[in-house]
Write an enzyme that holds these catalytic residues in place. Structure first.
Site, PDB file in Angstrom:
ATOM      1  N   ASN A   1      -6.099   3.971  15.150  1.00  0.00           N
ATOM      2  CA  ASN A   1      -7.028   3.602  14.080  1.00  0.00           C
ATOM      3  C   ASN A   1      -7.682   2.283  14.410  1.00  0.00           C
ATOM      4  OD1 ASN A   1      -7.210   5.295  11.743  1.00  0.00           O
ATOM      5  ND2 ASN A   1      -5.030   4.913  11.422  1.00  0.00           N
TER       6      ASN A   1
ATOM      7  N   CYS B   1       3.304   8.213   1.693  1.00  0.00           N
ATOM      8  CA  CYS B   1       3.639   7.203   2.688  1.00  0.00           C
ATOM      9  C   CYS B   1       3.881   5.883   1.953  1.00  0.00           C
ATOM     10  CB  CYS B   1       2.476   7.082   3.672  1.00  0.00           C
ATOM     11  SG  CYS B   1       2.704   5.784   4.890  1.00  0.00           S
TER      12      CYS B   1
ATOM     13  N   CYS C   1       3.148  -5.785  16.230  1.00  0.00           N
ATOM     14  CA  CYS C   1       2.508  -4.809  17.119  1.00  0.00           C
ATOM     15  C   CYS C   1       1.008  -5.138  17.180  1.00  0.00           C
ATOM     16  CB  CYS C   1       2.733  -3.385  16.617  1.00  0.00           C
ATOM     17  SG  CYS C   1       4.466  -2.915  16.604  1.00  0.00           S
TER      18      CYS C   1
ATOM     19  N   CYS D   1       4.805  -7.620   7.815  1.00  0.00           N
ATOM     20  CA  CYS D   1       5.718  -7.170   8.867  1.00  0.00           C
ATOM     21  C   CYS D   1       5.879  -8.277   9.895  1.00  0.00           C
ATOM     22  CB  CYS D   1       5.144  -5.914   9.521  1.00  0.00           C
ATOM     23  SG  CYS D   1       6.285  -5.129  10.665  1.00  0.00           S
TER      24      CYS D   1
ATOM     25  N   CYS E   1      -1.707  -3.140  15.066  1.00  0.00           N
ATOM     26  CA  CYS E   1      -1.385  -2.832  13.674  1.00  0.00           C
ATOM     27  C   CYS E   1      -1.926  -3.888  12.706  1.00  0.00           C
ATOM     28  CB  CYS E   1       0.126  -2.714  13.541  1.00  0.00           C
ATOM     29  SG  CYS E   1       0.659  -2.290  11.879  1.00  0.00           S
TER      30      CYS E   1
ATOM     31  N   CYS F   1      -3.365   1.313   8.016  1.00  0.00           N
ATOM     32  CA  CYS F   1      -2.416   0.722   7.088  1.00  0.00           C
ATOM     33  C   CYS F   1      -2.435  -0.805   7.150  1.00  0.00           C
ATOM     34  CB  CYS F   1      -1.061   1.226   7.516  1.00  0.00           C
ATOM     35  SG  CYS F   1       0.075   1.111   6.232  1.00  0.00           S
TER      36      CYS F   1
ATOM     37  N   LEU G   1       6.874   4.750  19.946  1.00  0.00           N
ATOM     38  CA  LEU G   1       7.059   4.451  21.375  1.00  0.00           C
ATOM     39  C   LEU G   1       5.793   3.817  21.949  1.00  0.00           C
ATOM     40  CD1 LEU G   1       9.079   4.717  23.688  1.00  0.00           C
ATOM     41  CD2 LEU G   1       8.251   7.038  24.079  1.00  0.00           C
TER      42      LEU G   1
ATOM     43  N   GLU H   1       8.715  -2.875   8.520  1.00  0.00           N
ATOM     44  CA  GLU H   1       9.636  -2.224   9.446  1.00  0.00           C
ATOM     45  C   GLU H   1      10.895  -1.851   8.652  1.00  0.00           C
ATOM     46  OE1 GLU H   1      10.013  -0.901  12.475  1.00  0.00           O
ATOM     47  OE2 GLU H   1      12.097  -0.653  11.875  1.00  0.00           O
TER      48      GLU H   1
ATOM     49  N   GLU I   1       0.832  -1.212   0.000  1.00  0.00           N
ATOM     50  CA  GLU I   1       0.000   0.000   0.000  1.00  0.00           C
ATOM     51  C   GLU I   1       0.861   1.254   0.000  1.00  0.00           C
ATOM     52  OE1 GLU I   1      -3.156  -2.181   2.952  1.00  0.00           O
ATOM     53  OE2 GLU I   1      -2.746  -0.064   3.286  1.00  0.00           O
TER      54      GLU I   1
HETATM   55  N1  SAH Z   1       7.297  -0.382  11.385  1.00  0.00           N
HETATM   56  C1  SAH Z   1       7.441   1.021  11.501  1.00  0.00           C
HETATM   57  C2  SAH Z   1       6.695   1.831  10.456  1.00  0.00           C
HETATM   58  C3  SAH Z   1       5.329   1.413  10.010  1.00  0.00           C
HETATM   59  S1  SAH Z   1       3.925   1.837  10.951  1.00  0.00           S
HETATM   60  C4  SAH Z   1       7.090   1.476  12.892  1.00  0.00           C
HETATM   61  O1  SAH Z   1       6.661   0.660  13.696  1.00  0.00           O
HETATM   62  O2  SAH Z   1       7.284   2.637  13.200  1.00  0.00           O
HETATM   63  C5  SAH Z   1       3.803   3.577  11.005  1.00  0.00           C
HETATM   64  C6  SAH Z   1       3.231   4.085  12.328  1.00  0.00           C
HETATM   65  O3  SAH Z   1       1.820   3.771  12.436  1.00  0.00           O
HETATM   66  C7  SAH Z   1       3.903   3.479  13.545  1.00  0.00           C
HETATM   67  O4  SAH Z   1       4.094   4.469  14.506  1.00  0.00           O
HETATM   68  C8  SAH Z   1       2.872   2.478  13.991  1.00  0.00           C
HETATM   69  O5  SAH Z   1       3.051   2.092  15.327  1.00  0.00           O
HETATM   70  C9  SAH Z   1       1.580   3.217  13.724  1.00  0.00           C
HETATM   71  N2  SAH Z   1       0.376   2.395  13.688  1.00  0.00           N
HETATM   72  C10 SAH Z   1       0.221   1.140  13.252  1.00  0.00           C
HETATM   73  N3  SAH Z   1      -1.058   0.720  13.385  1.00  0.00           N
HETATM   74  C11 SAH Z   1      -1.730   1.752  13.939  1.00  0.00           C
HETATM   75  C12 SAH Z   1      -3.073   1.950  14.335  1.00  0.00           C
HETATM   76  N4  SAH Z   1      -3.996   0.984  14.219  1.00  0.00           N
HETATM   77  N5  SAH Z   1      -3.394   3.150  14.847  1.00  0.00           N
HETATM   78  C13 SAH Z   1      -2.480   4.134  14.975  1.00  0.00           C
HETATM   79  N6  SAH Z   1      -1.200   4.006  14.632  1.00  0.00           N
HETATM   80  C14 SAH Z   1      -0.814   2.822  14.130  1.00  0.00           C
END
Ligand code: SAH
Length: 352
Positions: free
Chosen positions: A291, A106, A117, A113, A120, A333, A216, A161, A93
């Site tokens: 989100n 973006c 997390c 990934c 995510c 995302c 963080l 990542e 995406e």
């Molecule tokens: N892997 C990297 C970059 C991709 S995600 C990272 O972890 O930073 C980009 C950002 O979106 C990261 O800060 C991630 O934690 C956040 N993110 C992912 N899913 C999310 C969600 N459901 N709501 C808000 N932020 C989210």
């Protein structure tokens, strides 16, 4: 013989290959310009190159394009979300956003990934592979072509990542900023990481001018490990040490990303802990109202995020709530890709 992916090569690397084949090395500069400045992706259209060399190029190299599998346009704010199909049938995406100062894009760095997390959507669809430098770059070039614009900023915040695909991502950064090609200052690039500590040191030592964003999301190890498994490998103390090193070495401020989640990380106590953790560090906090992801129950509201920002500000920490863009086009995302894979599998087609 397998052809070489030319969009992943620097101008010097193309020159070396030409030199080895007995061609004139300096032709590489011309070809590189066709690809990265004029954006011509067919060797036959490179009119100042001899027919013989064009023939050689066609035999030796390939230019891997991406296909628009799906395109969603927001009617609220002109955000456009692309689902691109890669040459091997996988999906990534890319999101194009419009701001007052220009366009920001973006991009994804991996198909899926590994980081897992909890909040995510990218993690849910699983990991397949890392992207090649050309596959990261072409998300930008093809989106620019499709939308008829040039982006003024890039964020590596799509699926994947970036620091888990270190070599290809740093090669991409070289390509996108090359003065003989696309020539975008890395000051307009943000790279977001969940906190792969050794790679943060490595990146710092490269002294690039990009902005590092660190996800963080929680100010203490117990809570962070629950929502971000990477914290079990590199804890907050180690992460913050790496961040301090990054700031000292590059002279650049870090952005901390913090997805505000009700009942998880946004209490008064969390704000106090976060403020204590970040005190004295040259940084900015970017609060993202979490989100919603179908499979998860995490939620919040914009006003809860704003309230958390106020709490932080009272404690002397700079924080802003990120603008929500494209809220009408399947926000978080990784969701488009996951749905596309499900469909492809149901049809017995490509996918994971
Ligand atoms: N892997 C990297 C970059 C991709 S995600 C990272 O972890 O930073 C980009 C950002 O979106 C990261 O800060 C991630 O934690 C956040 N993110 C992912 N899913 C999310 C969600 N459901 N709501 C808000 N932020 C989210």
């Amino acid at each position: 013989m397998e052809k070489t992916d030319i969009m992943s090569l620097t101008c010097d690397e193309i020159g070396d290959i030409l030199g080895q084949a007995g061609e004139k090395k300096f032709r590489a500069k011309q070809i590189y310009k066709w690809l990265h400045v004029k954006r011509v992706f067919d060797f036959d259209e490179m009119t100042d190159i001899s027919v013989q060399l064009r023939q050689y190029m066609k035999e030796k190299f390939c230019i891997n394009g991406l296909f628009v599998q799906k395109k969603l346009e927001s009617s609220i704010d002109n955000t456009v979300k692309y689902l691109y199909r890669l040459p091997d049938g996988n999906f990534v995406e890319t999101v194009l956003m419009e701001y007052s100062y220009g366009h920001s894009i973006c991009v994804s760095t991996q198909v899926g990934c590994k980081m897992g997390c909890r909040f995510c959507a990218s993690a849910i669809a699983g990991f397949v592979r890392s992207l090649e430098p050309s596959e990261i770059l072409m998300q930008i070039y093809q989106t620019e072509k499709d939308a008829g614009i040039r982006v003024s900023g890039i964020v590596l915040m799509g699926i994947g990542e970036p620091l888990d695909n270190f070599e290809n991502v740093t090669k991409f950064l070289r390509l996108i900023s090359d003065s003989g090609g696309n020539d975008l200052s890395l000051r307009h690039v943000s790279l977001s990481t969940c906190g792969i500590v050794p790679r943060i040191y490595e990146l710092a030592d490269m002294k690039l001018q990009l902005t590092l964003s660190v996800s963080l999301h929680c100010p203490d190890d117990k809570g962070r490990s629950e929502i971000m498994p990477v914290n079990k490998k590199y804890n907050i103390t180690q992460l913050m040490e790496a961040c301090r090193y990054y700031i000292k070495t590059t002279g650049r401020r870090i952005t901390f990303e913090y997805a505000v989640i009700d009942d998880v990380n946004s209490s008064e106590e969390d704000a106090a802990k976060l403020a204590a953790l970040l005190r004295g560090i040259n940084c900015h906090v970017n609060l993202i109202p979490v989100n919603k992801v179908k499979e998860r129950s995490y939620r919040t509201t914009r006003s809860a995020a704003a309230a958390f920002a106020k709490r932080l500000e009272k404690k002397g920490i700079n924080a802003t709530v990120r603008r929500t863009l494209g809220s009408d086009i399947e926000a978080a995302c990784g969701q488009l890709r996951r749905d596309a894979d499900k469909q492809a599998n149901a049809n017995g087609g490509a996918g994971i």
